[in-house]
Structures are given as C-alpha cells and as structure tokens.
Design an enzyme around this catalytic site. Structure first.
Site, PDB file in Angstrom:
ATOM      1  CB  SER A 175      28.473  89.392  82.743  1.00 60.02           C
ATOM      2  OG  SER A 175      28.848  88.796  83.966  1.00 60.02           O
ATOM      3  CG  PHE A 185      36.863  86.176  92.327  1.00 62.18           C
ATOM      4  CD1 PHE A 185      38.011  85.412  92.185  1.00 62.18           C
ATOM      5  CD2 PHE A 185      35.787  85.895  91.506  1.00 62.18           C
ATOM      6  CE1 PHE A 185      38.083  84.399  91.242  1.00 62.18           C
ATOM      7  CE2 PHE A 185      35.844  84.894  90.557  1.00 62.18           C
ATOM      8  CZ  PHE A 185      37.007  84.133  90.420  1.00 62.18           C
ATOM      9  CG  ASN A 228      28.219  86.258  88.221  1.00 61.84           C
ATOM     10  OD1 ASN A 228      28.044  86.536  87.040  1.00 61.84           O
ATOM     11  ND2 ASN A 228      29.019  86.963  89.003  1.00 61.84           N
ATOM     12  N   GLY A 284      30.396  92.806  79.971  1.00 66.64           N
ATOM     13  CA  GLY A 284      30.951  91.662  80.664  1.00 66.64           C
ATOM     14  C   GLY A 284      32.385  91.872  81.081  1.00 66.64           C
TER      15      GLY A 284
END
Length: 375
Positions: free
Chosen positions: A83, A146, A186, A326
């Site tokens: 990220s 996920f 996201n 990230g």
C-alpha cells in the site's frame, strides 16, 4: 522453512560521506534496532535506508535473505511495497487535478458513470477527494478475497483485471456512510486508478512510470507487467506462514495484480526515501495540490491522521512524519519523512500475521521513530 531456521546477521552500507564519533554510536543503535526485528518467531529478514537532513543515506540489513540457501539480505534490495503504492497513485491524481483534468470535489460518477454499484452506495455523493482520503465508505474488495491468511495462497498465481476487482467490491454490503469518517479501503485507490485512465486515455501503469518514476529518476522502482510474478534484480525472499502447516513458505513469486493501483509496485528502501523526499520538497506536485495532500482527517491508531494518500504521524521528539506503509504477502514496509529532510524506510520479509512474537510491531515503530528523532 520454519521460523526457527532464521539466523541473525547484520550488515551496513553507506551512500555519501560518513562521519565519525557520535554518528558511529547512532549507527550501532539503529543496527541493534533492526536486529531486534529478525529471528525465531519474528521476521526472516529486514532492511532499512535512513537519510539524514543533509541528504546522506545509510543502509542496514539484518537476518536472512533466503532461508533455503542462507544468503544474507541484499543491501537496498527490491521488495514489494504494497500500500505504499497509494502515494504514487495519489500523486498521479493530484497532478491531473493541477492540470484541470480532474476535480477533487467532483463526484466519481462524473468520471466513471455506472461503474460503482455496491448496495446502498450512491456514486453521485462520493468525491474524488473522499477516495484519496479513505472517507468514501466504500467496501474493500480485498475483504471478499482474504478472510484469513490461508486465502493468500488461493490467489497467489491468479491474475485479476481491475474491473474484476471492482466487481468484488460491488458485491459487498458492509460499507459505511459516505463522509462518515476514515475507513481504509483498497477500493478507493482501485477507482482512483480507473479515473486516471479514463481522463488520460492511457494505462495507469504507464502514468505512474512516466509521471512519477521517470520524472524523479527512481532507478529501482517499477510497476509489474501483466503476468509478471517475479521481482527483477537483487531482492530478499519474502515469506508467508501457511496456517495449515505452521511453516513459513517462500512467497516471493506471486501475481500482484490484485493490488493494482492500491498496492502492486516494487521498489527499494532507498528509492522510497527518494520518492517521499521529492514529494515533500515539491518536486512532484504544485504547491496547491501538495497542500491538499497534507490536509488530514483523524485516522487510527492514535497519533495518526490521513491526508490524500499520506499518513501524518506524531513522533516522540515532537516532530511530525509523513509517509505510507504497505503490506503484501511476503513483505511489510514502513516509510516516513520529516520536513527537515530526513527519511526512513524499513522493510521486513513477512507480514506481522506470519510472526509469533507480536511485540515485533512495536519494535519496528520504535526503529522508525529513532531514525527520525535521533541526532
């Protein structure tokens, strides 16, 4: 390979001139801090680049770069930055804002008519600014992928187009009210990438390359191409714990397409420092857009707020740091810089969810703080 196979081995390299005396003590302190991040029940390897206010950079390594061969972590090796890629995407959008091609407070429906269809979502009330600031309330497409660490293995070699990722987000129902506060998703940066493509008529990966990477001369940063599952050049291996076996699995080879504009870039600690310094020093954005990027809302954890693709973090010494970390299977990155010219990027070669000693997260935060607050 199990976590107990990890052996600690530190290393240090320099860019620019180095001084003696107090600087030697500081190098020892930072190396010791990095050494704490690796070992049994912690991360296999770690690497860091620290830039001082005079532009001098020191590189450190610790742990093992390849558990199979025992090779050391390469100095300033290439890693997946997850990220931290969002900073690059935000810069592209804000450049387009400065050119009059995108309006921050325009609804996303202006640019992507009919694409956002999640239940209860009104795309006419979500602005581009809210995407970049994680204040849109949109559900996160990665939540559909996920639900546990085991799911990383299911998508390891799967290529997904951006529109397929958006389909996953549109099928979610757990979003929050638009403008109801900071909620990391996201999906926001997936849409930002699609907006950039729509208004320019060019692929998002090309925009990042030409507008950011090539503009400031990042030699070790690139956007993986379609189907590219490798990391090109010298790199430490990244590991992911398999919950079925409780073993660390080499996860270096993977398809990062599901990260796309939200998290697929590959870089080095040194290049990330160069990027964030160029950003804060006004080399990538006009003053008005940089000011917008640094205008924050409350985020979490405590002591942090979020601008347009940047975290603002309060340091123990009273200073303020800017950057974006990230996470992606195999690698976890922490990046921050201060307005006086300092910068630090710390990368470990597994996610926090793959370690058994959870105190390592606090140790990494302490290392970032020490790098930016030390003399």
């Amino acid at each position: 390979m199990t976590a107990t196979a990890v052996a600690t081995a530190g290393g240090l390299a320099f860019t620019g001139s180095a001084s003696a005396g107090p600087a030697d003590t500081r190098r020892d302190t930072l190396q010791q801090g990095l050494d704490k991040l690796v070992g049994a029940d912690r991360h296999p390897g770690a690497l860091v680049a620290v830039r001082d206010r005079h532009g001098r950079t020191q590189h450190y390594t610790a742990g093992t770069g390849d558990l199979r061969t025992g090779e050391r972590v390469p100095v300033n090796g290439k890693v997946r930055i997850g990220s931290a890629s969002k900073m690059f995407a935000s810069v592209v959008i804000l450049q387009l804002v400065g050119e009059g091609k995108v309006k921050l407070d325009a609804p996303i429906e202006t640019y992507l008519p009919g694409l956002v269809r999640a239940e209860g979502v009104d795309a006419t009330k979500i602005t581009v600014r809210q995407l970049l600031q994680h204040n849109s309330g949109l559900p996160d497409y990665t939540d559909a992928m996920f639900s546990s660490m085991a799911d990383f293995f299911s998508y390891r070699h799967v290529y997904l187009e951006p529109r397929e990722l958006l389909d996953l987000a549109n099928a979610r129902t757990e979003g929050r009210p638009t403008g109801g506060g900071w909620s990391y998703s996201n999906t926001n940066y997936l849409l930002a990438g699609l907006i950039a493509q729509r208004v320019t008529g060019r692929p998002f990966n090309e925009l990042v390359t030409s507008r950011v990477i090539e503009r400031i001369g990042l030699r070790d940063t690139y956007v993986p191409g379609v189907g590219d599952k490798q990391i090109r050049g010298r790199h430490p291996h990244g590991y992911q714990r398999d919950p079925a076996t409780d073993k660390l699995v080499d996860f270096t080879t993977m398809d990062p397409s599901w990260g796309w504009a939200a998290g697929q870039l590959i870089s080095t600690p040194g290049d990330l420092n160069t990027f964030v310094r160029a950003l804060l020093d006004g080399k990538l954005l006009r003053p008005a857009q940089l000011a917008e990027m640094r205008t924050t809302i409350t985020a979490y954890p405590a002591g942090q707020s979020y601008g347009l693709g940047l975290f603002r973090t309060e340091l123990s010494c009273g200073a303020v740091a800017w950057g974006h970390g990230g996470d992606i299977p195999g690698y976890s990155t922490a990046n921050a810089a201060t307005d006086d010219g300092r910068a630090v990027t710390v990368v470990v070669t597994s996610l926090n969810g793959s370690v058994k000693d959870e105190s390592v997260g606090a140790d990494r935060a302490a290392l970032v703080d020490a790098a930016l607050c030390g003399r």
